[in-house]
Motif scaffolding. Sequence first.
Motif, PDB file in Angstrom:
ATOM      1  N   GLY A   1       0.841  -1.194   0.000  1.00  0.00           N
ATOM      2  CA  GLY A   1       0.000   0.000   0.000  1.00  0.00           C
ATOM      3  C   GLY A   1       0.871   1.237   0.000  1.00  0.00           C
ATOM      4  N   ASP A   2       0.323   2.348  -0.453  1.00  0.00           N
ATOM      5  CA  ASP A   2       1.107   3.573  -0.573  1.00  0.00           C
ATOM      6  C   ASP A   2       1.603   4.070   0.778  1.00  0.00           C
ATOM      7  OD1 ASP A   2       0.847   3.563  -3.231  1.00  0.00           O
ATOM      8  OD2 ASP A   2      -0.851   4.970  -3.314  1.00  0.00           O
ATOM      9  N   ASP A   3       0.816   3.806   1.813  1.00  0.00           N
ATOM     10  CA  ASP A   3       1.181   4.325   3.125  1.00  0.00           C
ATOM     11  C   ASP A   3       2.070   3.348   3.880  1.00  0.00           C
ATOM     12  OD1 ASP A   3      -0.770   2.430   3.251  1.00  0.00           O
ATOM     13  OD2 ASP A   3      -1.874   3.373   4.915  1.00  0.00           O
ATOM     14  N   ARG A   4       2.563   2.319   3.179  1.00  0.00           N
ATOM     15  CA  ARG A   4       3.326   1.284   3.872  1.00  0.00           C
ATOM     16  C   ARG A   4       4.723   1.172   3.307  1.00  0.00           C
ATOM     17  NH1 ARG A   4      -1.326  -3.353   4.237  1.00  0.00           N
ATOM     18  NH2 ARG A   4      -2.712  -2.059   5.456  1.00  0.00           N
ATOM     19  N   GLU A   5       5.612   0.691   4.177  1.00  0.00           N
ATOM     20  CA  GLU A   5       6.968   0.411   3.704  1.00  0.00           C
ATOM     21  C   GLU A   5       7.260  -1.035   4.000  1.00  0.00           C
ATOM     22  OE1 GLU A   5       9.788   3.679   5.086  1.00  0.00           O
ATOM     23  OE2 GLU A   5       8.099   3.690   6.495  1.00  0.00           O
ATOM     24  N   GLU A   6       8.213  -1.549   3.270  1.00  0.00           N
ATOM     25  CA  GLU A   6       8.552  -2.932   3.582  1.00  0.00           C
ATOM     26  C   GLU A   6      10.047  -3.114   3.657  1.00  0.00           C
ATOM     27  OE1 GLU A   6       6.836  -5.325   0.518  1.00  0.00           O
ATOM     28  OE2 GLU A   6       8.314  -4.698  -0.953  1.00  0.00           O
ATOM     29  N   ILE A   7      10.451  -4.099   4.454  1.00  0.00           N
ATOM     30  CA  ILE A   7      11.855  -4.477   4.554  1.00  0.00           C
ATOM     31  C   ILE A   7      11.924  -5.955   4.187  1.00  0.00           C
ATOM     32  CG2 ILE A   7      13.870  -4.642   6.043  1.00  0.00           C
ATOM     33  CD1 ILE A   7      12.490  -2.676   7.929  1.00  0.00           C
ATOM     34  N   VAL A   8      12.805  -6.269   3.231  1.00  0.00           N
ATOM     35  CA  VAL A   8      12.856  -7.641   2.730  1.00  0.00           C
ATOM     36  C   VAL A   8      14.279  -8.171   2.813  1.00  0.00           C
ATOM     37  CG1 VAL A   8      12.544  -9.108   0.700  1.00  0.00           C
ATOM     38  CG2 VAL A   8      10.897  -7.285   1.193  1.00  0.00           C
ATOM     39  N   LEU A   9      14.409  -9.419   3.251  1.00  0.00           N
ATOM     40  CA  LEU A   9      15.709 -10.096   3.243  1.00  0.00           C
ATOM     41  C   LEU A   9      15.536 -11.404   2.493  1.00  0.00           C
ATOM     42  CD1 LEU A   9      18.645 -10.416   4.541  1.00  0.00           C
ATOM     43  CD2 LEU A   9      17.492 -11.869   6.197  1.00  0.00           C
ATOM     44  N   ARG A  10      16.399 -11.609   1.502  1.00  0.00           N
ATOM     45  CA  ARG A  10      16.356 -12.885   0.791  1.00  0.00           C
ATOM     46  C   ARG A  10      17.715 -13.540   0.830  1.00  0.00           C
ATOM     47  NH1 ARG A  10      11.901 -12.939  -3.099  1.00  0.00           N
ATOM     48  NH2 ARG A  10      11.174 -10.802  -3.340  1.00  0.00           N
ATOM     49  N   ASP A  11      17.730 -14.845   1.054  1.00  0.00           N
ATOM     50  CA  ASP A  11      18.966 -15.607   0.922  1.00  0.00           C
ATOM     51  C   ASP A  11      18.585 -16.846   0.135  1.00  0.00           C
ATOM     52  OD1 ASP A  11      21.100 -17.283   1.132  1.00  0.00           O
ATOM     53  OD2 ASP A  11      21.544 -16.781   3.224  1.00  0.00           O
ATOM     54  N   ALA A  12      18.801 -16.754  -1.186  1.00  0.00           N
ATOM     55  CA  ALA A  12      18.273 -17.792  -2.072  1.00  0.00           C
ATOM     56  C   ALA A  12      18.877 -19.153  -1.770  1.00  0.00           C
ATOM     57  CB  ALA A  12      18.518 -17.413  -3.524  1.00  0.00           C
ATOM     58  N   SER A  13      20.191 -19.185  -1.534  1.00  0.00           N
ATOM     59  CA  SER A  13      20.810 -20.500  -1.385  1.00  0.00           C
ATOM     60  C   SER A  13      20.372 -21.163  -0.083  1.00  0.00           C
ATOM     61  CB  SER A  13      22.329 -20.393  -1.462  1.00  0.00           C
ATOM     62  OG  SER A  13      22.781 -19.561  -0.428  1.00  0.00           O
ATOM     63  N   ALA A  14      20.106 -20.345   0.934  1.00  0.00           N
ATOM     64  CA  ALA A  14      19.658 -20.928   2.188  1.00  0.00           C
ATOM     65  C   ALA A  14      18.140 -21.088   2.221  1.00  0.00           C
ATOM     66  CB  ALA A  14      20.109 -20.065   3.367  1.00  0.00           C
ATOM     67  N   GLY A  15      17.455 -20.590   1.180  1.00  0.00           N
ATOM     68  CA  GLY A  15      16.007 -20.705   1.148  1.00  0.00           C
ATOM     69  C   GLY A  15      15.331 -19.881   2.221  1.00  0.00           C
ATOM     70  N   VAL A  16      15.901 -18.700   2.480  1.00  0.00           N
ATOM     71  CA  VAL A  16      15.329 -17.844   3.529  1.00  0.00           C
ATOM     72  C   VAL A  16      14.698 -16.603   2.900  1.00  0.00           C
ATOM     73  CG1 VAL A  16      15.895 -16.338   5.477  1.00  0.00           C
ATOM     74  CG2 VAL A  16      16.901 -18.615   5.321  1.00  0.00           C
ATOM     75  N   TYR A  17      13.530 -16.268   3.366  1.00  0.00           N
ATOM     76  CA  TYR A  17      12.845 -15.056   2.919  1.00  0.00           C
ATOM     77  C   TYR A  17      12.159 -14.437   4.122  1.00  0.00           C
ATOM     78  CZ  TYR A  17       9.113 -12.260   0.756  1.00  0.00           C
ATOM     79  OH  TYR A  17       8.256 -11.257   0.408  1.00  0.00           O
ATOM     80  N   LYS A  18      12.425 -13.143   4.338  1.00  0.00           N
ATOM     81  CA  LYS A  18      11.787 -12.459   5.459  1.00  0.00           C
ATOM     82  C   LYS A  18      11.254 -11.129   4.965  1.00  0.00           C
ATOM     83  CE  LYS A  18      15.082 -14.257   8.815  1.00  0.00           C
ATOM     84  NZ  LYS A  18      15.869 -13.963  10.007  1.00  0.00           N
ATOM     85  N   ARG A  19      10.048 -10.824   5.386  1.00  0.00           N
ATOM     86  CA  ARG A  19       9.486  -9.546   4.969  1.00  0.00           C
ATOM     87  C   ARG A  19       8.718  -8.935   6.129  1.00  0.00           C
ATOM     88  NH1 ARG A  19       4.603  -8.976   1.655  1.00  0.00           N
ATOM     89  NH2 ARG A  19       4.383  -6.798   1.082  1.00  0.00           N
ATOM     90  N   LEU A  20       9.024  -7.674   6.376  1.00  0.00           N
ATOM     91  CA  LEU A  20       8.303  -6.933   7.403  1.00  0.00           C
ATOM     92  C   LEU A  20       7.538  -5.807   6.719  1.00  0.00           C
ATOM     93  CD1 LEU A  20      11.116  -6.547  10.074  1.00  0.00           C
ATOM     94  CD2 LEU A  20       9.135  -8.073  10.174  1.00  0.00           C
ATOM     95  N   VAL A  21       6.294  -5.629   7.095  1.00  0.00           N
ATOM     96  CA  VAL A  21       5.528  -4.517   6.554  1.00  0.00           C
ATOM     97  C   VAL A  21       5.331  -3.502   7.684  1.00  0.00           C
ATOM     98  CG1 VAL A  21       3.366  -3.830   5.464  1.00  0.00           C
ATOM     99  CG2 VAL A  21       4.386  -6.060   4.942  1.00  0.00           C
ATOM    100  N   LEU A  22       5.726  -2.243   7.393  1.00  0.00           N
ATOM    101  CA  LEU A  22       5.668  -1.188   8.408  1.00  0.00           C
ATOM    102  C   LEU A  22       4.679  -0.107   7.986  1.00  0.00           C
ATOM    103  CD1 LEU A  22       9.478  -0.508   9.010  1.00  0.00           C
ATOM    104  CD2 LEU A  22       8.038  -2.249  10.061  1.00  0.00           C
TER     105      LEU A  22
END
Lengths: 816, 111
Positions: free
Chosen positions: A335-356
């Motif tokens: 959403g326009d009023d939101r920000e996100e922080i994303v971490l990806r580590d493809a080889s480890a199969g890790v994905y993290k996303r925070l919506v602020l």
Amino acid sequence: MTERLVIIGNGMAPGRMLEHLLDAAPAAYDVTIFNAEPRVNYDRIMLSPVLSGEKTYDDIVIHDDAWYASHGITLHRGHRIASIDRDAKTVTSEGGITAPYDRLVIATGSNPFMIPVPGKDLPGVLAYRDLDDVQTMLRMAERGGRAVVIGGGLLGLEAAAGLKQRGMEVTVLHVMPTLMERQLDPAAGYLLEKELKRRGIHVITKANTKAILGRTHVQGVELADGTQIPASLVVMAVGIRPNVQIAKDAGLEVGRGIVTTDAMQTSDPAIYSVGECAEVGGQVYGLVAPLYEQARVLAAHLSGDTAPRFVHVDTPTKLKVTGIDLYSLGDFAEGDDREEIVLRDASAGVYKRLVLKDNVIIGTVLYGETADGAWFNDLKKKATDVSAMRDTLIFGQMFQGGTQSDPLQAVAALPDDAEICGCNGVCKGRITGAIRSKGLTDLDGVRAHTKASASCGSCTGLVEKILKLELGDAFNPAAVQPMCPCTTHGHDEVRRLIRAKALKTIPAVMQELEWSTSCGCAKCRPALNYYLVCDWPEDYRDDYQSRFINERVHANIQKDGTYSVVPRMWGGMTSSSELRAIADVVDKFDIPAVKVTGGQRIDMLGIRKEDLPAVWADLGKAGFVSGQAYAKGLRTVKTCVGNTWCRFGTQDSTGLGIRLEKFMWGSWTPAKLKLAVSGCPRNCAEATCKDIGVICVDSGFEIHFAGAAGLDIKGTEVLGHAATEDEALEIVVALTQMYREGARYLERIYKWTKRIGVPEIKKQIIDDLPRRRAFFDRFVHSQRFAQVDPWSERVSGKDKHEFKPMAVVGYQEAAE
Amino acid sequence: MTIWIDIGALDDVPLRGSRCVATPTGKVGVFRTADDRVFAIRNECPHKGGPLTEGIVHGHSVTCPLHNWVISLETGEAQGADEGAVGTIPVRLDSGRILLLRAAIAAKAAA
């Protein structure tokens, strides 16, 4: 006067409500429950581990029969309520039982939604809702073949993973473009799909089911685009609908669910509703945490405390598939009023996303690494301003404040009001408080007093860390004692996982269960070898390097490195020719000692290892086989002379003893197994201190078990009565098989019995005839591979290397 | 000159197993571990003289069959809380053959 409380439904929400109510006002109500399912209250969240084989039904029972009895609650099982008469204040079941109420709780839960396509009623089309569904799936999975799961949400994926683990070929059909779209964003959905495919589960997204194919039984599924997928089992897991019919018929206000106030009261003040059938604040709920909160609120009201009210809180979602870590919480739409922080580590199969939003976390999706879920949840709940730690927020709690590399520290740093157990809404402070005030020392104690980790179990690690922090080294996380230092798993877990994952070699067990050593140790290897011999009699190749020396060379090692040899004397009977053969062997090999054993046989002691095969060859010629006096297996069957000779004898105890020994010899058991048969209650064969004993009486045979006369002394328990020899044999054999399958390695039958209880064994062996028969049949099957005389095998040359030195280096050769 | 005595083929010793060799100075245990390394130690547990070749081989250790002492195959020392050691004998592998150092098994005779 005590008021009458009637509850329709016996799921987790009313069960929890009762627990709170009994705590707060134990004598306030006379409680009657009607349950459409023929069972006690069990943990439905754990159906997936039952399907995959990681747990059993018994593990997931929340309230057993004794619980209802001890609280004076009447439970009508298998009674569906047909109608409510609000004027007369009564309910009536389909079975015709009418019960009056002062207050009524409707907790009818929900019904699975079945997509209205042709073929949806064919045999082989199931929902995934209760234990019956799981048991049907397990039966179908035994036959193998293909399964289609319609629905790529939480339940559907757990069903798919479970069926795959049970050996079926599985396809998941999902109508949306990515899996679990309600809980996951597309990126995490993609990772999940990739992982499922890697595990051999087919996934078809954007799949519109048009029809279920088949005439007498399901044969496949047809999609809107014409694709046909063959299947002998179709599981529909596309959603649930609150079960409101009974409330509607009674004229209560019904929306999507049964409409209640925030005190869980329906439009009739004497009637309440909790669980998946209730609609509160315009919402219906399906996850356990808000349902337990409803239970807490209702219990308070029923006990007279009207202050608590139900308030909506976002509940985190976790997937219960072993090896897939997934956590989602709150709102993660863009959403326009939101920000996100994303971490990806493809080889480890890790994905993290925070919506602020406004520097506050409002949504979280974690895939592959979910340890920080609780911390993010805490920040969200408290609406903590995260701007100061924004740059490193996504790296998690440990990263904040520098160098904390110890995972314990992360838990230590949690505030007291941080939620640990999402299912039961238990915060850290309540756990530490209970540990201190009740002097708790283990996980079971925390579960009993706070409910933390008592539902889905995914917070068990956190609870253990809290215990560790509180108790220090006094806490042994071995509420489950590990088998040995090579693993964190206990014996029972290992046994269950060997079966669930169909592990058939020691290296496979060590790999799959993440052993910390390369090839185990002298404790775990013999145990694993036994478990594999027991569970896969047909497929497993006995690993002699993982057996103790006695079982490896089929004789008993003595303190000076020589061996003793005990041939079988069936039922303790012998003859002149047998005795002559033994005498000859003793002379020929200059055997220094001959002893009569307590098990009615003859022991020859002090035999050199090199001589063993020759000793056995001579004994074999006289008809002797190994007495397995060295084995964790069937040893002796001691008998008296019975009615053949004795004036008091009631049956042919010698004959039955010989029959048992000939039937059961060669079988491996968790620890040694000694039997006896006495011909009358005078009990000359001392059957009442044996692992299994039979006392003959005029009317048949009393079967005893779980005696001990070694380190501990203990008289036997009575298992039951058999009218015939055949029945006595069947009971003894079935009991042995139950013990073989259930006990821990080196656990004698009396210790195993103490652990699981005599009633449970009676239930399975005496009351449940099909089960007894199944145990018996499995023993018979196993004996096909076990009844090989190890002595004659070795006389014929097996394991020759065991019995002679590799080389003899003479003086000449060795001289300097 | 260093002299080695050929006592047999690697394949004569079972993987995670052992064989015993008789020498003028007593029995020697020859062990083959899971990673295919070979060790030789005196075949007498420092505790009560148990025959170590009859024990279960795990990692680079063997557990004595009599009272479960765990002996390191590399150093001959008892592991854990137990104290004591057995003599080790240098071993060489040469194209699938196992060789023991003669001086080590003849040591007592020479002394």
